[in-house]
Every structure is written in C-alpha cells, then in structure tokens.
Design a protein around this motif. Structure first.
Motif, mmCIF file in Angstrom:
data_model
loop_
_atom_site.group_PDB
_atom_site.id
_atom_site.type_symbol
_atom_site.label_atom_id
_atom_site.label_comp_id
_atom_site.label_asym_id
_atom_site.label_seq_id
_atom_site.Cartn_x
_atom_site.Cartn_y
_atom_site.Cartn_z
ATOM 1 N N PHE A 124 -89.864 -5.101 -26.958
ATOM 2 C CA PHE A 124 -89.381 -4.384 -28.146
ATOM 3 C C PHE A 124 -89.482 -5.186 -29.441
ATOM 4 O O PHE A 124 -89.369 -4.629 -30.518
ATOM 5 N N GLU A 127 -92.459 -4.122 -31.778
ATOM 6 C CA GLU A 127 -92.228 -2.740 -32.221
ATOM 7 C C GLU A 127 -91.115 -2.684 -33.279
ATOM 8 O O GLU A 127 -91.218 -2.003 -34.288
ATOM 9 N N GLU A 128 -90.058 -3.435 -32.995
ATOM 10 C CA GLU A 128 -88.901 -3.423 -33.884
ATOM 11 C C GLU A 128 -89.260 -4.052 -35.226
ATOM 12 O O GLU A 128 -88.872 -3.557 -36.288
ATOM 13 N N ARG A 131 -91.212 -1.501 -37.080
ATOM 14 C CA ARG A 131 -90.360 -0.396 -37.547
ATOM 15 C C ARG A 131 -89.609 -0.790 -38.816
ATOM 16 O O ARG A 131 -89.484 -0.025 -39.763
ATOM 17 N N GLU A 221 -86.676 12.553 -35.381
ATOM 18 C CA GLU A 221 -86.926 11.585 -34.305
ATOM 19 C C GLU A 221 -88.048 10.613 -34.721
ATOM 20 O O GLU A 221 -87.980 9.407 -34.495
ATOM 21 N N MET A 222 -89.058 11.174 -35.383
ATOM 22 C CA MET A 222 -90.175 10.356 -35.860
ATOM 23 C C MET A 222 -89.659 9.301 -36.855
ATOM 24 O O MET A 222 -90.024 8.135 -36.804
ATOM 25 N N LEU A 224 -86.542 8.168 -37.173
ATOM 26 C CA LEU A 224 -85.650 7.193 -36.540
ATOM 27 C C LEU A 224 -86.430 6.159 -35.724
ATOM 28 O O LEU A 224 -86.076 4.985 -35.700
ATOM 29 N N SER A 225 -87.498 6.617 -35.067
ATOM 30 C CA SER A 225 -88.201 5.681 -34.197
ATOM 31 C C SER A 225 -89.231 4.841 -34.945
ATOM 32 O O SER A 225 -89.624 3.788 -34.475
ATOM 33 N N GLN A 226 -89.646 5.295 -36.137
ATOM 34 C CA GLN A 226 -90.710 4.534 -36.817
ATOM 35 C C GLN A 226 -90.267 3.876 -38.111
ATOM 36 O O GLN A 226 -91.063 3.205 -38.768
ATOM 37 N N LYS A 275 -76.926 9.002 -37.374
ATOM 38 C CA LYS A 275 -77.839 8.331 -36.443
ATOM 39 C C LYS A 275 -78.702 7.284 -37.135
ATOM 40 O O LYS A 275 -79.454 6.548 -36.489
ATOM 41 N N ASP A 277 -79.954 3.921 -38.979
ATOM 42 C CA ASP A 277 -79.656 2.534 -38.606
ATOM 43 C C ASP A 277 -78.450 2.004 -39.361
ATOM 44 O O ASP A 277 -77.669 1.227 -38.843
#
Ligand SMILES: Nc1ncnc2c1ncn2[C@@H]1O[C@H](COP(=O)(O)OP(=O)(O)OP(=O)(O)O)[C@@H](O)[C@H]1O
Ligand SMILES: O=C(O)C1=C[C@@H](O)[C@@H](O)[C@H](O)C1
Ligand SMILES: [Mg+2]
Length: 300
Positions: A124, A127-128, A131, A221-222, A224-226, A275, A277
C-alpha cells in the motif's frame, strides 16, 4: 517517553477528555483500563504484577474510585502495551475495519510486527503516496473549496482543477443549463466521465469538486480511492452568507425555506462528507486562517 499529544486527533481526544474531567475522569479512566485489559485477555493479577501496583489498587482504579499517580498510570499503560494517552482519551468511533485491524495487530507477537509493516509498505505504501499527491476538496457551496484550493495549488506549484468548470468545458454549456437539459442524473453521469479524465490527466493536482458529487457513489468512491480528500465545512448560515456575498441571490430569492433546505442537504450528506480523509472546519475563520490549517492538514 514524551507525554505530549503528537497529532491533532490526539489533541482533540485530550480536549474531549479534559471536558469530561468534571467528575467523570476517574470512572472513564477505570472503564478504559478495564476494557483494554479485557481486550488483551489479561487478568487483573497479571496487569497488577507487571505494572508494580497492588491488585486492590488496580481494582479500585477500574471501579472508578481510585486516584492514581501519573507514574503508576504510566506503568499500567506499559503493562497493557498501549500509549498512556489511550487510557485518558474516550474511545473514538472507529469503523469496523479499523477495529478488526487493531485487534488483529494486538494479537500478533511483537517479532511479527516488522513483517506486517514491510508488507503494508510493499502493498500500500506506493499507492498511498500516489493518492496523496492529488488533493480533492469537497463540501457544500460557499465552503471555500475554490478560494482555498486555488491558493494551495499556486503556493505548491500544482495544477488547479475546478471540476464544475471542466464539466462545462466538456459539454460546452453552462452548468445550470446542463441541469435543466439532462437533469440531476445526467449531470452526475457527465461529472463521472469528466472526473475519470481529470484523474487520468493529473497525477498531481488540487481539485475542487462540486458538493453534489457524494450523491453519485461511483464518482465518490473514485475520489476517495484516488485522492487525499478534504471536507471543507462551515456553519449552514456561513455557507448561505458566503454564496450570497458572491452575488448569487438565488438561494434566497422568494424562497423562505432556502435555509431549511440547506440544513437538510448538509445533514443528509454528513455521513458521506465524513468519509473524507480529513476535515477543514472554516467556521468563524478568515480565509488566511483556514488556508494555514489546510496547508497543515495536507502537507503536514
Ligand atoms: N474561512 C474561509 N475559508 C474560505 N473562504 C471563506 C472563508 N471565510 C469567508 N470566505 C469566503 O467564502 C467564499 C467561498 O467561496 P468559494 O467559491 O471558494 O466556495 P466553494 O466551496 O468553491 O463553493 P462552490 O461549491 O459554489 O464552488 C469566498 O468568497 C471566500 O472569500
Ligand atoms: O451541492 C450540489 O448539489 C451541487 C454543487 C455544484 O457545485 C454542482 O456540482 C451542482 O450544481 C450540484
Ligand atoms: Mg467553487
């Protein structure tokens, strides 16, 4: 060992503990010690022995009527293998996933933790890091997403993207007309397509996103995840006053219920905005003050 709270959330937890200090601190402390001991599956005898306190003293403490010196409390925290602050702070409402992960980690022997860190970094870490290079500001109209986002991008020499403007560019028509032509669901469809493109084209950027994005789960969702997402918020009255000060009198024109509508929308979206960060509360603050906070939140 430093007793200073190191993160903002720890400071908030301590403040909350402070506020509950009017007579509640001992029962709260006792309950926390008992909870953590139970979670660890340790007997009172064992904790007492490892902390160097009598079992009776520990029983009093857990019962909420035993005052204890900071040194003894420190020893108890060490015996329970938690930072001292965890004994003083009320438990925050974690998600199920966070609780499961914590419980899992608590049961792992110390010598395997290094492996866990390694695997997390491997799976992770990158990726993190990627992001966090895209900062997306979300929240209701008038929150300050554009004002603060533009300034952050300028200062950090990053591209600034205004998603609502990109949607207008993509369709060639003003946002309001997109709404009347295609309706809410049409707008959200175009928004999703535009967001996909913006994320693809901008590995590093500050993005200001229209407040309604949370009502389209796939787009949200896109985001939040990216992206590293920041919920920019203010009091409902401030949202309204700021929008009107920008010359948009529509919210109030012939509509006494505008304020009620705004509150309702904010309330309905709260669990979704939450939700993000992190949260930037701009209530009662100047732009400069909020900007300093934002920079601290996203750049550390
Ligand atoms: N603490 C603050 N932080 C940010 N903006 C503030 C603050 N106090 C007052 N303002 C003012 O509030 C307004 C915020 O407007 P802005 O266009 O940035 O909001 P927005 O979140 O982008 O709204 P929209 O969703 O309509 O695009 C600006 O005029 C700004 O000067
Ligand atoms: O909060 C909202 O519902 C909206 C905010 C705007 O930025 C646009 O995204 C759209 O007008 C909807
Ligand atoms: Mg804006």
């Amino acid at each position: 060992m430093s007793l200073e709270p190191t993160t903002e959330s720890q400071q908030e937890e301590l403040q909350a503990a402070d506020q509950s200090a009017d007579g509640n601190i001992l029962p709260t402390l006792g309950k926390r010690v008992r909870e953590i001991r139970d979670r660890r599956g340790m007997t009172r005898k064992l904790v007492a022995r490892e902390a160097g306190v009598s079992e009776r003293h520990l029983a009093h403490l857990e019962g909420g009527d035993g005052n204890v010196s900071i040194v003894l409390l420190h020893n108890i925290a060490r015996a329970l293998n938690v930072p001292l602050i965890e004994l003083l702070a009320p438990e925050t409402e974690d998600t199920v996933e966070k609780r499961l992960i914590r419980r899992f980690l608590e049961r792992l022997p110390q010598h395997r933790l290094e492996e866990v860190v390694f695997r997390l970094m491997r799976d992770f870490g990158h990726e993190e890091a990627v992001r966090r290079k895209r900062i997306a500001l979300i929240g209701l109209r008038g929150a300050g997403k554009s004002t603060l986002g533009k300034r952050l991008a300028q200062e950090e020499n990053m591209p600034f993207v205004e998603l609502d403007r990109e949607i207008e560019k993509e369709t060639g028509i003003p946002g309001r007309e997109i709404f009347s032509l295609y309706g809410q669901s049409g707008y959200r469809r175009i928004e999703k397509r535009t967001l996909e493109r913006v994320l693809r084209d901008n590995p590093r950027a500050v993005i200001s996103v229209g407040g309604g994005v949370v009502s389209q789960p796939e787009s949200f969702e896109m985001l939040l995840s990216q992206c590293m997402t920041v919920w920019v918020k203010a009091q409902p009255e401030e949202h309204m006053a700021r929008v009107m000060a920008q010359g948009d009198l529509r919210p109030m024109a012939g509509n006494d219920e505008a304020m009620e509508d705004l509150k309702r929308i904010l309330e309905a979206r709260l669990p979704l905005y939450a939700k993000a960060d992190t949260v930037l509360d701009t209530s009662g603050e100047t732009v400069d003050q909020s900007f300093i906070k934002l920079r601290q939140l996203v750049l550390g």
